[in-house]
Scaffold this active site. Structure first.
Site, PDB file in Angstrom:
ATOM      1  N   LYS A 155       0.814  -1.215   0.000  1.00  0.00           N
ATOM      2  CA  LYS A 155       0.000   0.000   0.000  1.00  0.00           C
ATOM      3  C   LYS A 155       0.851   1.270   0.000  1.00  0.00           C
ATOM      4  CE  LYS A 155      -4.343  -1.567   0.497  1.00  0.00           C
ATOM      5  NZ  LYS A 155      -5.523  -1.103  -0.248  1.00  0.00           N
ATOM      6  N   SER A 166      -8.768   1.841   7.841  1.00  0.00           N
ATOM      7  CA  SER A 166      -8.343   1.311   9.138  1.00  0.00           C
ATOM      8  C   SER A 166      -7.142   0.399   8.942  1.00  0.00           C
ATOM      9  CB  SER A 166      -9.490   0.532   9.785  1.00  0.00           C
ATOM     10  OG  SER A 166      -9.886  -0.508   8.930  1.00  0.00           O
TER      11      SER A 166
END
Lengths: 316, 316
Positions: B55, B80
């Site tokens: 990511k 989250s």
């Protein structure tokens, strides 16, 4: 006959000998751990070595050092740990028989690993006497060459290839830290590292509950390890007469560590580096973190010895 | 305005843009797992990427794509998981403010990670509506640029650098397998891989308990994921309108896997490769092993997406 310890040339030859079989292991770093230690740390990841531990290097060097007529009758050892797996795989690669004496109570997963490489296992009672008696019997019956897990020049030279590789990739390291069990790894590390850089500092790391090397260096003679108490199950053994003289000559100091710091360091490596190391590996980082007041270098190479941890019994 | 998906050139530019900050991650193999699969598998280890997950690539590309006047007011997202940490670190590196909307019940360790990179956290109720409302408020108050975790060309292009790097090192792979959550990784993988080798096969892997991509491909339109049930907590989201068209065009098939196989594959990777991967990563190996009857290639690249596992709650 006077004992002549392995030379730098022996380690270079070992490196050539094992090159077709052993992995060149990666060196990893962690900015978080560097920040905690206040130094630049480089981790040589022998948990990515064949059989998951540096022990394959020594075993492979020993097995492939044998002349064909010596190798023909196979090799034998007693070990309940990574040396057994390393020798089993090395013997499989040379296509010779391997006999491993293991205590009846050895962890099932380790027994399975040795079996998986095709070695013959001879079970015995879990005492050093029983292990040596069984090994002698195997030797007499089969004519196999006994290869001790650390007190053997070929093993020491093979383990020295870790530091050789490490310093070839990172020549500017000023300090190396290796764990001390029987001393095979750290004595090989001394010969390799001092051969490349005579000014490098070699530090040993040892659990306080199995501190025979610390005691031996202090006393100037080998103090046998009795009743070791540590989670670092690769570091229970006593220094040998082939490893102690090298360690006495070259190792600057031994830092001993608590069980608590071994577990903290192990978890730190798992969490921050996303790699699996066994407790014996974590001792090197524990030594740095627990002894933050000690004078050590600024570019430090740490040898992570293996990754055969029991995932069903984690120490946290 | 017609949507124009990221091109191969966009991915090459992304690779240049993130090169000063992102790790080139290693590719590991395991002879044991190869034997089990009956194929040659190559694992691209994004668990060794910054923040422990791929990511970071997309977030870094997005943040460094901004013009100075755009970047001046900071960036914002709701997440989250690993995107939050990736965006927080990317923003820190560019020295701009980062606002992250997180549900109140997000795992403490993830909250701490995002805080550790210096991002501002805005807590909200754990519903998608609350998250989007909070994010809108942040955007209106600060003028920050919103960077969605997957439905964004810059993110897709950044994630595509995984496959770019992978195929540059291993050009002979005939198949790539990536997990599918919102589709940012696999759509970037498609554009990068097909740009290098138009004949390569791209396969998606998805938990059976969160199989919106499988259903969407079957139906030919985006089927929202409702009530996902899986340990693979990175794969709960629904495909986006920027990822679905790319997936529909290029992905050969989606293999769905059971929870049991996710856990088995995860443990296999831990035990045999000595690396830590999170459940979402294990889905790619689970797909191969659970669907051993499926026709797939012989030289298969698998993308291990991240290593942020909870060491206190292991699934075995």
């Amino acid at each position: 006959m006077t004992y002549s310890p392995p030379t730098f040339l022996d380690i270079q030859k070992a490196a050539e000998r094992i090159a077709p079989f052993a992995n060149i292991t990666p060196v990893l770093t962690s900015s978080t751990i560097n920040k905690m230690a206040g130094k630049k740390l480089y981790f040589k990841c022998e948990n990515f070595q064949k059989v998951g531990a540096f022990k394959f290097r020594g075993a492979c060097n020993a097995v492939f050092s044998l002349k064909d007529n010596e190798a023909a009758k196979g090799v034998a050892t007693h070990s309940s740990g990574n040396h057994a797996a390393g020798l089993a795989l090395a013997g499989k690669l040379r296509e010779i028989s391997v006999h491993v004496v293991m205590p009846r109570n050895a962890p099932k997963v380790k027994i399975e690993a040795v079996k998986g490489y095709g070695a013959k296992i001879i079970f015995c009672e879990p005492t050093l006497e029983a292990r040596e008696a069984s090994l002698n019997q195997v030797k007499n019956e089969t004519g196999a060459v006994v290869i001790h897990s650390y007190n053997d020049e070929r093993i020491i030279a093979g383990q020295g290839t870790v530091a050789l590789e490490f310093l070839q990739e990172y020549p500017d390291l000023d300090t190396l830290i290796a764990p001390v069990g029987g001393g095979g790894l750290i004595s090989g590390t001394c010969v390799a590292a001092k051969g490349i850089n005579p000014n490098i500092t070699i530090i040993g790391a040892e659990p306080r509950g199995a501190d025979d090397a610390f005691q031996s260096l202090k006393k100037g003679e080998i103090i046998p390890q009795t009743n070791p108490q540590t989670i670092a199950d690769g570091l229970l053994t006593t220094l040998g007469d082939k490893t102690f003289p090298i360690i006495r000559e070259h190792v600057e100091k031994i830092l001993t560590v608590s069980e608590e710091w071994i577990v903290r360091a192990m978890r730190l490596i798992w969490e921050r580096m996303n790699i699996i190391v066994e407790p014996s590996s974590a001792v090197v980082l524990a030594a740095l973190l627990e002894h933050s007041e000690e004078h050590v270098g600024n570019h430090i190479g740490l040898i992570l010895t293996g990754g055969n941890a029991d995932l069903d019994n984690l120490p946290w």
